[in-house]
Design a protein around this motif. Structure first.
Motif, PDB file in Angstrom:
ATOM      1  N   HIS A   1       0.865  -1.159   0.000  1.00  0.00           N
ATOM      2  CA  HIS A   1       0.000   0.000   0.000  1.00  0.00           C
ATOM      3  C   HIS A   1       0.910   1.220   0.000  1.00  0.00           C
ATOM      4  CE1 HIS A   1      -3.622   2.195   0.771  1.00  0.00           C
ATOM      5  NE2 HIS A   1      -3.067   2.785   1.819  1.00  0.00           N
ATOM      6  N   ARG A   2       1.950   1.140   0.843  1.00  0.00           N
ATOM      7  CA  ARG A   2       2.979   2.172   0.849  1.00  0.00           C
ATOM      8  C   ARG A   2       3.949   1.844  -0.271  1.00  0.00           C
ATOM      9  NH1 ARG A   2       2.982   4.402   6.302  1.00  0.00           N
ATOM     10  NH2 ARG A   2       0.755   4.446   6.695  1.00  0.00           N
ATOM     11  N   LEU A   3       4.008   2.717  -1.273  1.00  0.00           N
ATOM     12  CA  LEU A   3       4.800   2.341  -2.443  1.00  0.00           C
ATOM     13  C   LEU A   3       6.307   2.333  -2.179  1.00  0.00           C
ATOM     14  CD1 LEU A   3       2.751   3.869  -5.346  1.00  0.00           C
ATOM     15  CD2 LEU A   3       2.666   1.605  -4.381  1.00  0.00           C
TER      16      LEU A   3
ATOM     17  N   GLN B   1      -0.333   9.016  -4.045  1.00  0.00           N
ATOM     18  CA  GLN B   1       0.157   8.819  -2.692  1.00  0.00           C
ATOM     19  C   GLN B   1       1.041   9.971  -2.229  1.00  0.00           C
ATOM     20  OE1 GLN B   1       2.530   5.204  -1.309  1.00  0.00           O
ATOM     21  NE2 GLN B   1       0.389   4.590  -1.281  1.00  0.00           N
ATOM     22  N   MET B   2       1.821  10.477  -3.165  1.00  0.00           N
ATOM     23  CA  MET B   2       2.677  11.620  -2.848  1.00  0.00           C
ATOM     24  C   MET B   2       1.826  12.813  -2.424  1.00  0.00           C
ATOM     25  SD  MET B   2       5.696  11.264  -2.778  1.00  0.00           S
ATOM     26  CE  MET B   2       6.500   9.744  -2.737  1.00  0.00           C
ATOM     27  N   GLU B   3       0.771  13.070  -3.223  1.00  0.00           N
ATOM     28  CA  GLU B   3      -0.114  14.194  -2.914  1.00  0.00           C
ATOM     29  C   GLU B   3      -0.683  14.057  -1.515  1.00  0.00           C
ATOM     30  OE1 GLU B   3      -3.110  14.597  -5.932  1.00  0.00           O
ATOM     31  OE2 GLU B   3      -1.568  15.110  -7.417  1.00  0.00           O
ATOM     32  N   LYS B   4      -1.075  12.818  -1.200  1.00  0.00           N
ATOM     33  CA  LYS B   4      -1.670  12.573   0.105  1.00  0.00           C
ATOM     34  C   LYS B   4      -0.651  12.849   1.208  1.00  0.00           C
ATOM     35  CE  LYS B   4      -4.311   9.044   2.454  1.00  0.00           C
ATOM     36  NZ  LYS B   4      -3.460   8.031   3.054  1.00  0.00           N
ATOM     37  N   LEU B   5       0.572  12.384   0.943  1.00  0.00           N
ATOM     38  CA  LEU B   5       1.629  12.590   1.933  1.00  0.00           C
ATOM     39  C   LEU B   5       1.872  14.073   2.166  1.00  0.00           C
ATOM     40  CD1 LEU B   5       4.498  10.031   1.307  1.00  0.00           C
ATOM     41  CD2 LEU B   5       3.168  10.425   3.394  1.00  0.00           C
ATOM     42  N   ILE B   6       1.911  14.823   1.037  1.00  0.00           N
ATOM     43  CA  ILE B   6       2.160  16.266   1.136  1.00  0.00           C
ATOM     44  C   ILE B   6       1.010  16.920   1.898  1.00  0.00           C
ATOM     45  CG2 ILE B   6       2.347  18.397  -0.206  1.00  0.00           C
ATOM     46  CD1 ILE B   6       3.788  16.627  -2.348  1.00  0.00           C
ATOM     47  N   ASP B   7      -0.216  16.494   1.562  1.00  0.00           N
ATOM     48  CA  ASP B   7      -1.394  17.010   2.275  1.00  0.00           C
ATOM     49  C   ASP B   7      -1.254  16.805   3.771  1.00  0.00           C
ATOM     50  OD1 ASP B   7      -2.722  18.049   0.238  1.00  0.00           O
ATOM     51  OD2 ASP B   7      -4.250  16.463   0.060  1.00  0.00           O
ATOM     52  N   GLU B   8      -0.879  15.574   4.124  1.00  0.00           N
ATOM     53  CA  GLU B   8      -0.756  15.263   5.550  1.00  0.00           C
ATOM     54  C   GLU B   8       0.278  16.168   6.213  1.00  0.00           C
ATOM     55  OE1 GLU B   8       0.012  11.083   5.828  1.00  0.00           O
ATOM     56  OE2 GLU B   8      -2.054  10.606   5.240  1.00  0.00           O
TER      57      GLU B   8
END
Ligand SMILES: Nc1ncnc2c1ncn2[C@@H]1O[C@H](COP(=O)(O)OP(=O)(O)O)[C@@H](O)[C@H]1O
Ligand SMILES: [Mg+2]
Length: 600
Positions: A540-542, A582-589
């Motif tokens: 799930h985590r790339l 996933q990157m976008e989500k990480l940045i959002d977080e």
């Protein structure tokens, strides 16, 4: 019933056959109980005969010596009846307890051997109600009902013979009441069966509601849905109450009606017997004996109807037990299945198709060759079939088409136990059983010693973590391991898998719900356990994919891309899209975390 199809008429005997097979192992003790019961009935048949002799001979003729000896006989008969009754109760209760225990065990072990498909089809509460409730109904009818009826039938036949020998005329008149009693039983019988069938179903649905609402209590509470759970349970409760009331309503009419029929019998003896005394055809002793034989005469009629009623209940229960027993495991060991010795760990998926439900393929032609020791990342959107793929490799389901090979052996040719001992499976969410951490890790290999377990934990780098828990390895975890976080539970799962020293390792999104504090520990443990093993990582985590030799992208049950992490990124296909998301989500977080510090 979980199967919709109706039973053909020809199979109506099935529940009876099934019931007989359930009691077969206990037939010896049941036979002993029957013999005791028959002896009791015979003794009770003599009592009215002695009564008659006391009245007609001893008292009428003033024969004091015979009177005394008859009283002694009468007393010993009563004493014998008491002993036999006690003995019978003891034998029956212990046989009943053994039978129901046996049956529950049989059912439970049968259920344990069923394949995963069964458990996704059938609800836990339903299975539990069959194991717990329905078995009790079988005990009741066989142990208490059937044995009683054997004795009662002897009493009935004996009573008719004795009565006929005293006065054929009065016996015939008494027998006139039998059709009346039978008519009442027939009138009520089928209604009772329907009512009891319904009750059994309602018991099951109540169990289902209770089980699901308790198992899901975390979700219920976190969404404040207690009220909904309460309402739905209340509904099930009321439903069951209504069915119980329907059956009670039947009983309310049934029992007094049967009593009335019995009353008619006594009335006939009183009236016609009295008339016969006046006419001089019978003596007073015979009249009294008849009144007391009436009890033996009516007992089987009453217990037959009672038995009829509980047979109906047991039939309904036995249908449900039988249905569970007839569930065969979908995944079976072949006769000639082999044991695997230590394997190299080559895995090949050859044109694998799979469907959970007929006509809805979840995997469509998967071809994948994994070299021994290779690390494969599997990536894809939710529902694309990743978990299914690894479940097939563990043979928790059988493929619908194609085949899966391990070291060149079709996995269907390998004993399931042997196959699974080669595989370490770390699922998305680990279930911990009540018990200590040590016990929970030992689940991976039950014969492992404490030292081995500690050794494994040291290798994985989680020894210090476990030692830091309140009681170290002896720390008790709750029913669902509430004490530990998801990440900590995963650590236990990694240790469990490592304990098997498996040749093939499977990680199914093992890192997805993990708290940041444990993540590092878990990452290290995973990197260590992967060393030198064929590994399938559903990622799930790339970033996990960068640890893999090759990444396979699955979409809608097909492999759509294949290559290394870098190759796939360069290709700018589905993998790239997932990565970006996933990157976008990480940045959002990250931004979310930063926001309070720098308010806009
Ligand atoms: N026990 C089941 N019965 C019926 N369908 C199922 C079952 N398990 C999964 N599915 C379906 O199979 C598909 C693939 O599921 P799964 O392999 O769990 O996907 P993934 O792990 O990629 O998210 C999904 O559409 C899912 O709804
Ligand atoms: Mg999945």
């Amino acid at each position: 019933m979980w199967r919709k199809e109706r039973m053909p008429r020809r199979q109506a005997l099935r529940p009876i056959k099934a019931m007989l097979s359930f009691i077969a192992p206990h037939r010896k003790w049941l036979a002993i109980a029957c013999i005791i019961s028959i002896m009791g009935s015979m003794v009770s048949l003599v009592v009215p005969y002695i009564l008659r002799s006391i009245i007609d001979h001893d008292i009428a003729r003033g024969d004091f010596v015979r009177f005394l000896s008859d009283i002694v006989i009468l007393t010993s008969l009563v004493l014998a009846m008491w002993i036999l009754e006690t003995l019978n109760t003891y034998v029956l209760s212990s046989t009943g307890a053994r039978l129901v225990c046996d049956l529950r065990f049989k059912l439970f072990s049968h259920v344990q051997n069923l394949s995963l498909g069964f458990f996704s089809r059938v609800r836990t509460g339903d299975i539990m109600s069959r194991i717990m409730e329905d078995t009790g109904a079988i005990e009741e009818v066989f142990v208490y009902g059937l044995v009683a009826i054997v004795g009662d039938m002897i009493a009935f036949i004996g009573a008719i013979i004795m009565m006929s020998s005293m006065s054929l005329e009065l016996t015939l008149v008494v027998c006139l009441v039998i059709p009346l009693a039978l008519a009442v039983c027939l009138l009520f019988g089928s209604r009772f069966l329907r009512a009891y069938r319904e009750i059994r179903k309602k018991v099951a649905s109540l169990m289902i509601k209770a089980q699901e609402n308790i198992a899901g209590i975390r979700t219920i509470k976190s969404y404040a849905r207690e009220r909904d759970a309460f309402i739905s349970f209340d509904e099930a409760c009321r439903d069951m109450m209504k069915s119980n009331l329907r059956a009670a309503w039947l009983a309310v009419w049934f029992w007094p009606t049967i009593q009335m029929v019995r009353g008619v019998g006594s009335f006939v003896v009183l009236a016609y017997g009295g008339y016969l005394i006046i006419r001089g055809s019978i003596t007073l002793g015979i009249f009294i004996a008849f009144l007391s034989y009436l009890d033996q005469f009516y007992r089987p009629i009453i217990s037959l109807t009672w038995l009829y009623d509980s047979i109906q209940r047991a039939m309904a229960a036995s249908e449900r037990i039988d249905e569970l027993m007839r569930e065969a495991p979908e995944v079976k060991d072949r006769e000639e299945a082999i044991e695997l010795k230590k394997i190299r760990g080559e895995v090949v998926f050859e044109d694998v198709y799979f469907e959970y439900q007929k006509g809805i393929p979840v995997l469509k032609g998967i071809n994948l060759k994994i070299r021994p020791g290779e690390r494969i990342g599997i990536v894809g959107p939710t529902g694309s079939g990743k978990t299914t793929l690894v479940l097939l490799l563990c043979r928790l389901y059988d493929v619908s088409r194609g085949r899966i090979l391990i070291d060149g052996h079709d996995i269907r040719d390998i004993k399931q136990k042997s196959l699974r001992s080669q595989i370490g499976f770390i699922p998305q969410d680990t279930f911990l059983f009540p018990g200590t951490i040590m016990d929970n890790i030992r689940l991976g290999r039950p014969d492992a010693s404490d030292d081995e377990i500690v050794q494994v934990c040291k290798e994985l780098g989680i020894h210090e973590f476990i030692e830091s828990l309140p009681n170290g390895y002896q720390t008790e975890v709750g029913e669902k391991g509430f004490l530990l976080s998801a990440g900590q539970r995963q650590l236990i799962a990694v240790a469990r898998a490592m304990l098997r020293r498996p040749s093939i390792l499977i990680l199914d999104e093992a890192l997805s719900n993990v708290d940041p504090r444990t993540e590092l520990l878990l990452r290290r443990a995973i990197e260590r356990i992967m060393k030198g093993r064929t590994t399938i990582v559903i990622a799930h985590r790339l970033w996990l994919c960068s640890l893999c030799d090759r990444v396979v992208v699955i979409d809608k049950g097909r492999i759509v891309e294949e290559g290394t992490h870098e190759e796939l990124l360069r290709r700018k296909g589905l993998y790239y899209e997932l990565y970006l998301a996933q990157m976008e989500k990480l940045i959002d977080e990250k931004l979310l975390r930063i926001r309070p510090i720098r308010p806009s």
